[in-house]
Design a protein around this motif. Structure first.
Motif, PDB file in Angstrom:
ATOM      1  N   GLY A  72      23.337   5.114 -13.783  1.00 19.27           N
ATOM      2  CA  GLY A  72      23.232   6.627 -14.028  1.00 19.27           C
ATOM      3  C   GLY A  72      23.302   7.381 -12.666  1.00 19.27           C
ATOM      4  O   GLY A  72      23.092   6.854 -11.471  1.00 19.27           O
ATOM      5  N   CYS A  73      22.682   8.426 -12.719  1.00 14.84           N
ATOM      6  CA  CYS A  73      22.661   9.507 -11.709  1.00 14.84           C
ATOM      7  C   CYS A  73      21.594   9.213 -11.016  1.00 14.84           C
ATOM      8  O   CYS A  73      20.452   9.258 -11.543  1.00 14.84           O
ATOM      9  N   TRP A  74      21.393   9.254  -9.619  1.00 11.51           N
ATOM     10  CA  TRP A  74      20.183   8.978  -8.840  1.00 11.51           C
ATOM     11  C   TRP A  74      19.200  10.045  -9.170  1.00 11.51           C
ATOM     12  O   TRP A  74      17.913   9.656  -9.357  1.00 11.51           O
ATOM     13  N   SER A  75      19.654  11.439  -9.526  1.00 12.67           N
ATOM     14  CA  SER A  75      18.364  12.404  -9.977  1.00 12.67           C
ATOM     15  C   SER A  75      17.779  12.105 -11.431  1.00 12.67           C
ATOM     16  O   SER A  75      16.708  12.584 -11.348  1.00 12.67           O
ATOM     17  N   LYS A  76      18.243  11.133 -12.074  1.00 13.25           N
ATOM     18  CA  LYS A  76      17.756  11.094 -13.493  1.00 13.25           C
ATOM     19  C   LYS A  76      17.146   9.577 -13.623  1.00 13.25           C
ATOM     20  O   LYS A  76      16.447   9.281 -14.658  1.00 13.25           O
ATOM     21  N   ILE A  77      16.855   8.922 -12.203  1.00 13.15           N
ATOM     22  CA  ILE A  77      15.959   7.812 -12.498  1.00 13.15           C
ATOM     23  C   ILE A  77      14.671   8.059 -12.988  1.00 13.15           C
ATOM     24  O   ILE A  77      14.122   8.772 -12.672  1.00 13.15           O
ATOM     25  N   ASP A  78      14.124   7.172 -14.081  1.00 16.27           N
ATOM     26  CA  ASP A  78      13.179   7.202 -14.636  1.00 16.27           C
ATOM     27  C   ASP A  78      11.896   6.237 -14.608  1.00 16.27           C
ATOM     28  O   ASP A  78      10.566   6.248 -14.723  1.00 16.27           O
ATOM     29  N   SER A  79      12.508   5.108 -13.921  1.00 20.94           N
ATOM     30  CA  SER A  79      11.653   3.731 -14.034  1.00 20.94           C
ATOM     31  C   SER A  79      11.288   3.613 -12.563  1.00 20.94           C
ATOM     32  O   SER A  79      12.296   3.182 -11.697  1.00 20.94           O
ATOM     33  N   TYR A  80      10.207   3.544 -12.190  1.00 26.88           N
ATOM     34  CA  TYR A  80       9.593   3.073 -10.990  1.00 26.88           C
ATOM     35  C   TYR A  80      10.134   1.727 -10.547  1.00 26.88           C
ATOM     36  O   TYR A  80      10.455   1.373  -9.341  1.00 26.88           O
ATOM     37  N   GLU A  81      10.151   0.952 -11.473  1.00 28.04           N
ATOM     38  CA  GLU A  81      10.250  -0.292 -11.428  1.00 28.04           C
ATOM     39  C   GLU A  81      11.774  -0.793 -10.978  1.00 28.04           C
ATOM     40  O   GLU A  81      11.971  -1.310  -9.918  1.00 28.04           O
ATOM     41  N   LEU A  82      12.766  -0.078 -11.546  1.00 28.69           N
ATOM     42  CA  LEU A  82      14.078   0.090 -11.134  1.00 28.69           C
ATOM     43  C   LEU A  82      14.456   0.596  -9.798  1.00 28.69           C
ATOM     44  O   LEU A  82      15.026   0.123  -9.025  1.00 28.69           O
ATOM     45  N   TYR A  83      13.763   1.512  -9.556  1.00 25.44           N
ATOM     46  CA  TYR A  83      13.630   2.427  -8.171  1.00 25.44           C
ATOM     47  C   TYR A  83      13.291   1.500  -7.082  1.00 25.44           C
ATOM     48  O   TYR A  83      13.917   1.255  -6.065  1.00 25.44           O
ATOM     49  N   LEU A  84      12.114   0.833  -7.426  1.00 29.83           N
ATOM     50  CA  LEU A  84      11.557   0.133  -6.242  1.00 29.83           C
ATOM     51  C   LEU A  84      12.425  -1.248  -6.015  1.00 29.83           C
ATOM     52  O   LEU A  84      12.510  -1.765  -5.014  1.00 29.83           O
ATOM     53  N   ASP A  85      12.902  -1.870  -7.250  1.00 30.51           N
ATOM     54  CA  ASP A  85      13.792  -2.828  -7.053  1.00 30.51           C
ATOM     55  C   ASP A  85      15.137  -2.614  -5.966  1.00 30.51           C
ATOM     56  O   ASP A  85      15.332  -3.460  -5.218  1.00 30.51           O
ATOM     57  N   TYR A  86      15.564  -1.576  -6.303  1.00 23.06           N
ATOM     58  CA  TYR A  86      16.551  -0.848  -5.350  1.00 23.06           C
ATOM     59  C   TYR A  86      16.241  -0.915  -4.000  1.00 23.06           C
ATOM     60  O   TYR A  86      16.731  -1.265  -3.088  1.00 23.06           O
ATOM     61  N   GLN A  87      14.837  -0.454  -3.775  1.00 26.65           N
ATOM     62  CA  GLN A  87      14.614  -0.326  -2.547  1.00 26.65           C
ATOM     63  C   GLN A  87      14.315  -1.588  -1.847  1.00 26.65           C
ATOM     64  O   GLN A  87      14.725  -1.939  -0.599  1.00 26.65           O
ATOM     65  N   VAL A 108      14.252   4.637   1.416  1.00 25.25           N
ATOM     66  CA  VAL A 108      15.404   5.141   1.674  1.00 25.25           C
ATOM     67  C   VAL A 108      15.503   6.258   0.548  1.00 25.25           C
ATOM     68  O   VAL A 108      15.429   5.956  -0.577  1.00 25.25           O
ATOM     69  N   PRO A 109      15.725   7.446   0.894  1.00 22.39           N
ATOM     70  CA  PRO A 109      16.171   8.778   0.022  1.00 22.39           C
ATOM     71  C   PRO A 109      17.498   8.300  -0.792  1.00 22.39           C
ATOM     72  O   PRO A 109      18.616   8.222  -0.175  1.00 22.39           O
ATOM     73  N   ILE A 110      17.383   8.370  -1.962  1.00 19.12           N
ATOM     74  CA  ILE A 110      18.659   7.682  -2.856  1.00 19.12           C
ATOM     75  C   ILE A 110      19.295   8.834  -3.089  1.00 19.12           C
ATOM     76  O   ILE A 110      18.793   9.888  -3.608  1.00 19.12           O
ATOM     77  N   ASP A 111      20.570   8.990  -2.960  1.00 21.03           N
ATOM     78  CA  ASP A 111      21.543   9.978  -3.354  1.00 21.03           C
ATOM     79  C   ASP A 111      22.987   9.360  -3.424  1.00 21.03           C
ATOM     80  O   ASP A 111      23.020   8.251  -3.482  1.00 21.03           O
ATOM     81  N   GLU A 131       0.933  -1.059  -0.061  1.00 26.46           N
ATOM     82  CA  GLU A 131       0.019   0.107   0.169  1.00 26.46           C
ATOM     83  C   GLU A 131       0.957   1.119   0.111  1.00 26.46           C
ATOM     84  O   GLU A 131       0.665   2.181  -0.690  1.00 26.46           O
ATOM     85  N   TYR A 132       2.007   1.299   0.845  1.00 27.46           N
ATOM     86  CA  TYR A 132       2.686   2.423   0.868  1.00 27.46           C
ATOM     87  C   TYR A 132       3.483   2.682  -0.355  1.00 27.46           C
ATOM     88  O   TYR A 132       3.510   3.647  -1.031  1.00 27.46           O
ATOM     89  N   ASP A 133       3.946   1.682  -1.058  1.00 24.63           N
ATOM     90  CA  ASP A 133       4.587   1.682  -2.478  1.00 24.63           C
ATOM     91  C   ASP A 133       3.836   2.243  -3.360  1.00 24.63           C
ATOM     92  O   ASP A 133       4.192   3.112  -4.435  1.00 24.63           O
ATOM     93  N   LYS A 134       2.438   1.899  -3.408  1.00 25.22           N
ATOM     94  CA  LYS A 134       1.598   2.226  -4.420  1.00 25.22           C
ATOM     95  C   LYS A 134       1.292   3.818  -4.322  1.00 25.22           C
ATOM     96  O   LYS A 134       1.208   4.551  -5.154  1.00 25.22           O
ATOM     97  N   TRP A 135       1.213   4.122  -2.820  1.00 24.68           N
ATOM     98  CA  TRP A 135       1.067   5.686  -2.647  1.00 24.68           C
ATOM     99  C   TRP A 135       2.117   6.499  -3.052  1.00 24.68           C
ATOM    100  O   TRP A 135       2.134   7.490  -3.590  1.00 24.68           O
ATOM    101  N   HIS A 136       3.312   5.934  -2.754  1.00 22.18           N
ATOM    102  CA  HIS A 136       4.597   6.527  -3.046  1.00 22.18           C
ATOM    103  C   HIS A 136       4.717   6.934  -4.644  1.00 22.18           C
ATOM    104  O   HIS A 136       5.004   7.700  -5.047  1.00 22.18           O
ATOM    105  N   GLU A 137       4.637   5.596  -5.272  1.00 16.18           N
ATOM    106  CA  GLU A 137       4.534   5.746  -6.769  1.00 16.18           C
ATOM    107  C   GLU A 137       3.850   6.911  -7.314  1.00 16.18           C
ATOM    108  O   GLU A 137       4.195   7.839  -8.108  1.00 16.18           O
ATOM    109  N   ALA A 138       2.402   6.893  -6.815  1.00 20.42           N
ATOM    110  CA  ALA A 138       1.415   7.665  -7.213  1.00 20.42           C
ATOM    111  C   ALA A 138       1.859   9.124  -7.117  1.00 20.42           C
ATOM    112  O   ALA A 138       1.885  10.159  -8.017  1.00 20.42           O
ATOM    113  N   LEU A 139       2.233   9.431  -5.834  1.00 20.17           N
ATOM    114  CA  LEU A 139       2.573  10.889  -5.545  1.00 20.17           C
ATOM    115  C   LEU A 139       3.752  11.295  -6.185  1.00 20.17           C
ATOM    116  O   LEU A 139       4.122  12.539  -6.736  1.00 20.17           O
TER     117      LEU A 139
END
Length: 167
Positions: free
Chosen positions: A126-141, A105-108, A49-57
């Motif tokens: 790539g650079c953390w600020s240029k991440i564009d894939s939520y799937e890759l981001y969530l896999d990292y989390q 975790v805030p990624i930097d 639930e949190y992950d879905k909320w986080h992605e939407a925001l």
């Protein structure tokens, strides 16, 4: 506002006036004020639930910037949202205590390095600020979550301090 300051240097406003920058930040702040009660009203919110909320925001924030003609990425949005949650915890907002286990975790660059060195979690290309894939981001989390024995945000507090002391 403090969370915004943690990522503002990564935003390329291409000469936009300060008033436009401030208006965008305030628009996001209003959206967050409307969205945050959902998380804090939950009793025992699940990770899914949190992950879905986080992605939407995050996607809402990206969309607002892009609709106004600015380059803005998921990596920047995650930093903003995750740092807001971290700062709310730091100033001891009681409702945040309930959601500590599901926070991201805030990624930097500091966290990229600490996760690699301490947890053997490879960084996203790539650079953390240029991440564009939520799937890759969530896999990292998820990789960080799997590698730590505590709530990931609590690991991040200590890891970030270690990283900044060593620079």
């Amino acid at each position: 506002r403090k969370a915004y300051h943690d990522l503002q240097r990564t935003i390329h406003y291409s000469g936009a006036e300060q008033e436009i920058r401030n208006d965008l930040r305030m628009e996001i702040e209003q959206i967050v004020k409307l969205d945050f009660p959902y998380i804090f009203a939950q009793n025992g919110i699940t990770q899914v639930e949190y992950d879905k909320w986080h992605e939407a925001l995050c996607m809402k924030i990206v969309s607002i910037y892009q609709q106004k003609g600015f380059e803005f990425h998921l990596g920047q949005a995650q930093k903003w949202v995750n740092m807001m949650m971290k700062y709310l915890y730091v100033i001891q907002i009681p409702e945040v205590e309930r959601v500590i286990p599901v926070l991201h975790v805030p990624i930097d660059n500091y966290i990229y390095q600490q996760a690699e060195d301490e947890l053997h979690v490879p960084r996203i290309n790539g650079c953390w600020s240029k991440i564009d894939s939520y799937e890759l981001y969530l896999d990292y989390q998820h990789a960080i979550r799997k590698a730590v024995e505590t709530a990931p945000i609590l690991w991040e507090f200590e890891a970030w301090q270690r990283a900044t002391l060593n620079r």
